[in-house]
Design an enzyme around this catalytic site. Structure first.
Site, PDB file in Angstrom:
ATOM      1  N   LEU A 152       9.701  45.405   2.192  1.00  0.00           N
ATOM      2  CA  LEU A 152       8.443  46.078   1.966  1.00  0.00           C
ATOM      3  C   LEU A 152       8.663  47.110   0.582  1.00  0.00           C
ATOM      4  O   LEU A 152       9.679  47.399   0.424  1.00  0.00           O
ATOM      5  CB  LEU A 152       8.256  47.218   3.122  1.00  0.00           C
ATOM      6  CG  LEU A 152       9.193  48.143   3.363  1.00  0.00           C
ATOM      7  CD1 LEU A 152       9.209  49.441   2.926  1.00  0.00           C
ATOM      8  CD2 LEU A 152       8.947  48.497   4.881  1.00  0.00           C
ATOM      9  N   CYS A 260      16.023  52.068  -4.161  1.00  0.00           N
ATOM     10  CA  CYS A 260      16.742  50.664  -3.981  1.00  0.00           C
ATOM     11  C   CYS A 260      17.150  50.103  -5.215  1.00  0.00           C
ATOM     12  O   CYS A 260      18.299  49.843  -5.079  1.00  0.00           O
ATOM     13  CB  CYS A 260      15.467  49.977  -3.197  1.00  0.00           C
ATOM     14  SG  CYS A 260      15.159  50.310  -1.593  1.00  0.00           S
TER      15      CYS A 260
HETATM   16  P1  NAD Z   1      15.652  56.750   4.674  1.00  0.00           P
HETATM   17  O1  NAD Z   1      16.670  57.660   4.134  1.00  0.00           O
HETATM   18  O2  NAD Z   1      14.492  57.150   4.484  1.00  0.00           O
HETATM   19  O3  NAD Z   1      15.663  56.657   6.440  1.00  0.00           O
HETATM   20  C1  NAD Z   1      17.068  56.503   7.232  1.00  0.00           C
HETATM   21  C2  NAD Z   1      16.652  57.224   8.535  1.00  0.00           C
HETATM   22  O4  NAD Z   1      18.102  56.758   9.338  1.00  0.00           O
HETATM   23  C3  NAD Z   1      16.953  58.809   8.261  1.00  0.00           C
HETATM   24  O5  NAD Z   1      15.690  59.186   9.069  1.00  0.00           O
HETATM   25  C4  NAD Z   1      17.955  59.238   9.125  1.00  0.00           C
HETATM   26  O6  NAD Z   1      18.265  60.354   9.784  1.00  0.00           O
HETATM   27  C5  NAD Z   1      18.561  58.088  10.203  1.00  0.00           C
HETATM   28  N1  NAD Z   1      19.698  57.879  10.668  1.00  0.00           N
HETATM   29  C6  NAD Z   1      20.952  57.981  10.020  1.00  0.00           C
HETATM   30  N2  NAD Z   1      21.959  57.570  10.902  1.00  0.00           N
HETATM   31  C7  NAD Z   1      21.440  57.443  12.003  1.00  0.00           C
HETATM   32  C8  NAD Z   1      21.997  57.072  13.296  1.00  0.00           C
HETATM   33  N3  NAD Z   1      23.199  57.015  13.607  1.00  0.00           N
HETATM   34  N4  NAD Z   1      21.148  57.058  14.493  1.00  0.00           N
HETATM   35  C9  NAD Z   1      19.709  57.190  14.061  1.00  0.00           C
HETATM   36  N5  NAD Z   1      19.173  57.435  12.909  1.00  0.00           N
HETATM   37  C10 NAD Z   1      19.818  57.512  11.944  1.00  0.00           C
HETATM   38  O7  NAD Z   1      16.090  55.366   4.422  1.00  0.00           O
HETATM   39  P2  NAD Z   1      15.056  54.118   4.010  1.00  0.00           P
HETATM   40  O8  NAD Z   1      14.504  54.192   2.769  1.00  0.00           O
HETATM   41  O9  NAD Z   1      14.336  53.839   5.247  1.00  0.00           O
HETATM   42  O10 NAD Z   1      16.143  53.097   3.939  1.00  0.00           O
HETATM   43  C11 NAD Z   1      16.862  52.366   5.182  1.00  0.00           C
HETATM   44  C12 NAD Z   1      17.680  51.134   4.653  1.00  0.00           C
HETATM   45  O11 NAD Z   1      16.381  50.045   4.298  1.00  0.00           O
HETATM   46  C13 NAD Z   1      18.372  51.320   3.394  1.00  0.00           C
HETATM   47  O12 NAD Z   1      19.538  50.353   3.657  1.00  0.00           O
HETATM   48  C14 NAD Z   1      17.459  50.790   2.178  1.00  0.00           C
HETATM   49  O13 NAD Z   1      18.331  50.191   1.156  1.00  0.00           O
HETATM   50  C15 NAD Z   1      16.601  49.770   2.879  1.00  0.00           C
HETATM   51  N6  NAD Z   1      15.337  49.500   2.410  1.00  0.00           N
HETATM   52  C16 NAD Z   1      14.586  50.375   1.826  1.00  0.00           C
HETATM   53  C17 NAD Z   1      13.281  50.126   1.349  1.00  0.00           C
HETATM   54  C18 NAD Z   1      12.525  51.381   0.838  1.00  0.00           C
HETATM   55  O14 NAD Z   1      11.636  51.209  -0.136  1.00  0.00           O
HETATM   56  N7  NAD Z   1      12.726  52.499   0.901  1.00  0.00           N
HETATM   57  C19 NAD Z   1      12.969  48.878   1.237  1.00  0.00           C
HETATM   58  C20 NAD Z   1      13.640  47.816   2.040  1.00  0.00           C
HETATM   59  C21 NAD Z   1      14.948  48.153   2.329  1.00  0.00           C
END
Ligand code: NAD
Length: 431
Positions: A152, A260
């Protein structure tokens, strides 16, 4: 109807949990951030994403979606567990897997029957095996691991989730493959079935390739500036080649940012290095991007002179791209720092990202919401993010409000001829 837990409700996890709830599943979103969960329960969402607040509210009200910090209870009551925690880069470019490992440990400790554990976070190749080992250390019966990377885009996340270009299902278990395929049945998208490592690599390869396209066209833009060619026309001409394609990521600008691309390019460089594979292209992609992020300053100086001390400069756009409040690695922050270091009076505008930037820039800049007022008495206007609000501005009013009619457009949002006809000193990228 499936019982699903999503661990980590950031950009990816919140969209995933909400959209699966909207599709009729029973979903529990779990996070370690108590404040985030408290707010979500009150339908206060921590990010800006079009349409998401309404969906969170609707699905909490109809009982399909709930939020908790009680990870064990959530896991025990679910058959499908998504890991969507952050995987930030370490200073040396390697990926910090602390959150993924901690989630895996919590899952292992709470397991009470067969479950499919699906990793949505972007993780180095082999992480699926690590998660499997951690869970097996805590739970001795049957479970399956799937890699299902997320594609996404912030700004259009809900629409992307509901209508994905493709769904990657990486697993060695036919049983798990069938469960995940059924889960995504209503999305009606192309499914690629593969093993875990291939699925993990597809995500890195996709993001690194998109970043490569951006650095490629930015280098072409730099040639255009030297020879007097127009990069937008070069891009248009290139895209008509079917092998390149109409949707190719070939918009010249001031470089990519966000959470990302920078992280995943670094991650793939590290993966290549660990496996002793020469992938110099990616080092060049990174170098080109860093240089491009610095490319506004000389343009501003060419209009205002080298000494910028006490000049008034207005920046439109703080988010790393439009329609998001995400300012992680945003090119705008680099130019703002360069200007503040030179004692410039900086005014900033952004339709959504002001609040997240206030935490970083505090009172070092002036925050403005009105576009015309923001350039009042300014020596130069800079465009750092291509928000549509900026494209539709009344340029005659902007010219009246500016002290000097200088515009440096880092995103090529204005028509060069029109800007010249209106009497602006207008510099853009590769045109
Ligand atoms: P983010 O930092 O917005 O959210 C991560 C969440 O995980 C936070 O709310 C944090 O408090 C929580 N968290 C951490 N450890 C935890 C645990 N042990 N138990 C429960 N919650 C926990 O990150 P994001 O942007 O959503 O990215 C997440 C993953 O998806 C990453 O690997 C990223 O590379 C990937 N990704 C992100 C996007 C994007 O557009 N942001 C798109 C595709 C993939």
């Amino acid at each position: 109807m499936n019982k699903i837990t999503v661990i980590g409700v950031g950009y990816v996890g919140l969209v995933t949990s909400t959209c699966f709830a909207e599709l009729g599943n029973q979903v529990i979103g779990v996070d370690i951030d108590q404040k985030k969960i408290d707010n979500l329960k009150k339908n206060i969402i921590p990010i800006y994403e079009e349409g998401l607040t309404e969906l969170v509210k609707k699905n909490q009200e109809n009982g399909n979606l709930s939020f908790t910090t009680d990870i064990a209870k959530a896991i025990k009551s679910s058959e499908i567990i998504f890991i969507a925690v952050g995987t930030p880069p370490m200073p040396d470019g390697t990926v910090n897997l602390t959150y993924v490992k901690s989630a895996a440990e919590s899952i292992g400790k709470a397991m009470n029957g067969y479950k499919v554990i699906i990793n949505k976070s972007t993780v180095p190749i082999g992480t699926g095996d690590i998660v499997k080992i951690i869970i097996s250390q805590n739970y001795k019966n049957d479970f399956d691991i799937v890699s299902n990377p997320e594609f996404l885009k912030e700004g259009t996340a809900v629409a992307d989730f509901m209508n994905p270009d493709r769904i990657i299902i990486g697993t060695d278990s036919l049983k798990a493959q069938k469960i995940v395929k059924k889960l995504y049945a209503s999305q009606n998208s192309t499914i690629v079935n593969t093993d875990i490592k291939t699925a993990e690599l597809i995500k890195y390869a996709s993001n690194a390739f998109l970043a490569t396209e951006i650095s490629f066209i930015n280098s072409i833009a730099n040639i255009c500036e030297k020879i007097g060619a127009d990069v937008t026309k070069v891009s248009e001409g290139m895209k008509l080649d079917n092998r390149i394609g109409k949707k190719a990521f070939l918009n010249a600008g001031i470089g990519y940012g966000g959470s990302c691309f920078p992280k995943d390019v670094k991650g793939l460089i590290q993966i290549a290095r660990e496996n002793k594979v020469n992938f110099n292209i990616l080092d060049a992609v990174e170098d080109t991007n860093s240089a491009q992020k610095q490319s506004l300053l000389p343009k501003i100086q060419s209009l205002l002179g080298d000494d910028l001390h006490n000049k008034n400069i207005t920046i439109w756009g703080l988010a790393f791209k439009p329609n998001t409040d995400d300012t992680r690695e945003s090119p705008a922050l680099i130019i703002i720092k360069q200007l503040l270091d030179r004692n410039v009076n900086v005014t900033v505008v952004d339709p959504i990202a002001i609040d997240s930037v206030k935490l970083i820039l505090k009172d070092t800049v002036t925050y403005e919401t009105d576009l015309i007022k923001s350039v009042n008495n300014a020596d130069c206007l800079i465009i750092a993010t291509e928000w549509s609000e900026f494209k539709n501005v009344d340029l005659i009013e902007i010219k009246k409000s500016l002290k000097k009619p200088n515009v440096v457009d880092g995103r090529n949002i204005f028509d060069k001829k029109e800007m010249k006809n209106l009497g602006f000193n207008y510099l853009s990228v590769g045109r």
